[in-house]
Scaffold this motif. Sequence first.
Motif, PDB file in Angstrom:
ATOM      1  N   HIS A  50       0.831  -1.205   0.000  1.00 27.38           N
ATOM      2  CA  HIS A  50       0.000   0.000   0.000  1.00 27.38           C
ATOM      3  C   HIS A  50       0.865   1.254   0.000  1.00 27.38           C
ATOM      4  N   GLN A  51       1.966   1.237   0.727  1.00 25.22           N
ATOM      5  CA  GLN A  51       2.863   2.396   0.761  1.00 25.22           C
ATOM      6  C   GLN A  51       3.449   2.658  -0.620  1.00 25.22           C
ATOM      7  N   ILE A  60       3.355   6.054  -5.608  1.00 26.96           N
ATOM      8  CA  ILE A  60       3.154   6.204  -7.047  1.00 26.96           C
ATOM      9  C   ILE A  60       1.987   7.151  -7.315  1.00 26.96           C
ATOM     10  N   ALA A  61       0.871   6.947  -6.592  1.00 27.77           N
ATOM     11  CA  ALA A  61      -0.296   7.821  -6.783  1.00 27.77           C
ATOM     12  C   ALA A  61       0.042   9.265  -6.419  1.00 27.77           C
ATOM     13  N   ASN A  62       0.798   9.470  -5.349  1.00 25.56           N
ATOM     14  CA  ASN A  62       1.170  10.823  -4.939  1.00 25.56           C
ATOM     15  C   ASN A  62       2.148  11.487  -5.900  1.00 25.56           C
ATOM     16  N   SER A  63       2.803  10.701  -6.750  1.00 27.46           N
ATOM     17  CA  SER A  63       3.748  11.281  -7.700  1.00 27.46           C
ATOM     18  C   SER A  63       3.041  11.897  -8.913  1.00 27.46           C
ATOM     19  N   LEU A  64       1.747  11.651  -9.054  1.00 27.49           N
ATOM     20  CA  LEU A  64       1.000  12.222 -10.172  1.00 27.49           C
ATOM     21  C   LEU A  64       0.819  13.726  -9.988  1.00 27.49           C
ATOM     22  N   THR A  65       0.818  14.429 -11.080  1.00 26.13           N
ATOM     23  CA  THR A  65       0.472  15.851 -11.017  1.00 26.13           C
ATOM     24  C   THR A  65      -1.031  15.926 -10.721  1.00 26.13           C
ATOM     25  N   PRO A  66      -1.516  17.049 -10.208  1.00 30.31           N
ATOM     26  CA  PRO A  66      -2.970  17.171  -9.986  1.00 30.31           C
ATOM     27  C   PRO A  66      -3.772  16.923 -11.268  1.00 30.31           C
ATOM     28  N   GLU A  67      -3.259  17.368 -12.404  1.00 30.35           N
ATOM     29  CA  GLU A  67      -3.950  17.159 -13.677  1.00 30.35           C
ATOM     30  C   GLU A  67      -3.999  15.674 -14.025  1.00 30.35           C
ATOM     31  N   ASP A  68      -2.872  14.984 -13.854  1.00 28.28           N
ATOM     32  CA  ASP A  68      -2.840  13.551 -14.139  1.00 28.28           C
ATOM     33  C   ASP A  68      -3.755  12.793 -13.172  1.00 28.28           C
TER      34      ASP A  68
END
Length: 166
Positions: free
Chosen positions: A131-132, A137-145
């Motif tokens: 989960h970490q 990985i999810a937190n590495s997305l830009t807000p737009e992505d």
Amino acid sequence: MHPSGESEGYWYPARRDGQPSGVDVLNALRDYRASETAMRRRTRDSMAMGETDLLALRYLLEAETAGVQVRPKELATRLGMTSASMTALVDRMVASGYITREPHPSDRRAIILRPTPGADEEVRHTLGRMHQRMLEIANSLTPEDARAVVGFLLRMREAVDTIDAG
């Protein structure tokens, strides 16, 4: 591109210009689902649980976090199970130490199901690192992505939820 390096067409012809296409997205989604299914199988094996038991435990852990009390009938409805099957599931999970039956605080005839602290710890130990990594990985997305991914997944869920059973 499919992990094999070849552009497969899912059920539709793939683009030949090398640009990612909807088919590539569907292939990536299919590959992710296969990996997730394999991870759940490994988790069930390591915790010596069946798929339904793991789903029940996950639901009870979520309800506990939200402060919601769950009766066996509510859990059966959530999982699409009969009363007899639910009784067997609860008996099995109580015997294995994952959940407890407790008296309902306001209805003497009813019981509520609660996960044991050990169950929460075991799930966190078993799934915590995975989960970490997923959260990183999810937190590495830009807000737009992130908006695009969330929007895509919501639309995909709507698409599969509307498929006729017949």
